[in-house]
Design a protein around this motif. Structure first.
Motif, PDB file in Angstrom:
ATOM      1  N   ASP A 199       0.985  -1.207   0.031  1.00  0.00           N
ATOM      2  CA  ASP A 199       0.196  -0.090   0.056  1.00  0.00           C
ATOM      3  C   ASP A 199       0.692   1.292   0.181  1.00  0.00           C
ATOM      4  OD1 ASP A 199       0.915  -0.837   2.570  1.00  0.00           O
ATOM      5  OD2 ASP A 199      -0.890   0.176   3.448  1.00  0.00           O
ATOM      6  N   LEU A 203       1.048   4.171  -2.767  1.00  0.00           N
ATOM      7  CA  LEU A 203       0.886   5.437  -2.648  1.00  0.00           C
ATOM      8  C   LEU A 203       1.791   6.227  -3.030  1.00  0.00           C
ATOM      9  CD1 LEU A 203      -1.012   7.302  -0.910  1.00  0.00           C
ATOM     10  CD2 LEU A 203       0.716   7.044   0.855  1.00  0.00           C
ATOM     11  N   SER A 204       3.109   5.943  -2.944  1.00  0.00           N
ATOM     12  CA  SER A 204       4.237   6.723  -3.689  1.00  0.00           C
ATOM     13  C   SER A 204       4.303   6.989  -4.920  1.00  0.00           C
ATOM     14  CB  SER A 204       5.593   6.143  -3.136  1.00  0.00           C
ATOM     15  OG  SER A 204       6.010   4.912  -3.837  1.00  0.00           O
ATOM     16  N   GLN A 206       1.318   7.328  -6.693  1.00  0.00           N
ATOM     17  CA  GLN A 206      -0.050   8.380  -7.115  1.00  0.00           C
ATOM     18  C   GLN A 206       0.436   9.559  -7.475  1.00  0.00           C
ATOM     19  OE1 GLN A 206      -3.025   7.358  -4.390  1.00  0.00           O
ATOM     20  NE2 GLN A 206      -2.850   5.097  -4.539  1.00  0.00           N
ATOM     21  N   PHE A 209      -0.744  11.948  -4.148  1.00  0.00           N
ATOM     22  CA  PHE A 209       0.149  12.034  -3.352  1.00  0.00           C
ATOM     23  C   PHE A 209       1.463  12.830  -3.270  1.00  0.00           C
ATOM     24  CE2 PHE A 209       3.944   9.939  -0.971  1.00  0.00           C
ATOM     25  CZ  PHE A 209       3.570   9.929   0.302  1.00  0.00           C
TER      26      PHE A 209
END
Length: 233
Positions: A199, A203-204, A206, A209
């Motif tokens: 996850d 996330l890194s 996106q 983000f």
């Protein structure tokens, strides 16, 4: 046993240096190498003919080098890998070896220029940057010191460059943590490794983000009172 380990350590260092210099296009003179590495010509000849045979090193009259076509092939592969790993492929439509050769051709005016904000991170952070890149690559836990905190242990996931600054995406106390490279004063690599969480890795990557990175510390401070964390000792 200890002497044997030292022997192989010296060999590994020597071979790594030879490979790096050959890849850089240097012509290596055997007589100079014997003095530099304090080994015999016979040992170095064995390096080139047996241990580095996969590189296709050419040797003539005591001088060893990589053929030009081999250098170009390694260069193109390394550059394309670098561009892909750093997420820059989307800047160049259809980037392949043909386009790469045109972009790297020597001419007075380059066919492409990429303009970006001036990089504000100074060279004083280069050692910390290297140690963290090494830890990211080997899934290694680290201790990181900033002005206000000692992160022990910190699990580093990825560096993201945005508007002239490098942000470190990491995991600390089972939560996402973002640190500015400029704020990191000291890095200590630990022997323990970690298993990255999917996850956080996703996330890194996106866009939302990455866009929020400059505001992460403020957001984190706002949500802390709502989700108190018991710090590990």
């Amino acid at each position: 046993m200890f002497q044997t380990n030292r022997k192989y350590d010296r060999m590994a260092v020597r071979l790594s240096a030879l490979i790096a210099r050959l890849m850089a296009g240097e012509s290596l003179v055997l007589s100079s190498l014997t003095k530099e590495f304090n080994v015999s010509e016979r040992t170095l000849q064995r390096d080139f003919r047996e241990r580095l045979v996969y590189l296709g090193v050419e040797g003539q009259r005591g001088v060893y080098r990589l053929p030009l076509n081999t250098l170009n092939a390694y260069r193109d592969k390394d550059i394309l890998t670098f561009v892909k790993q750093t997420g820059m492929t989307r800047l160049f439509p259809g980037l392949d070896s043909r386009l790469l050769n045109l972009l790297l051709s020597e001419r007075k005016q380059a066919p492409c220029i990429i303009w970006h904000h001036a990089h504000r991170t100074s060279a004083e952070h280069s050692d910390n940057f290297y140690q963290l890149i090494y830890a990211i690559s080997s899934y290694q836990q680290v201790i990181v010191l900033t002005d206000n905190h000692r992160f022990n242990p910190l699990y580093p996931y990825q560096f993201i460059y945005r508007e002239g600054l490098w942000y470190l995406v990491a995991e600390y106390n089972k939560q996402v943590q973002v640190l500015l490279l400029d704020d990191i004063h000291q890095v200590q690599n630990l022997t323990m490794t970690f298993i990255p969480r999917d996850d956080i890795s996703q996330l890194s990557r996106q866009n939302s983000f990455i866009a929020a990175l400059p505001h992460f510390q403020v957001i984190n401070q706002l949500i802390k009172p709502l989700t108190p964390i018991k710090e590990e000792i």
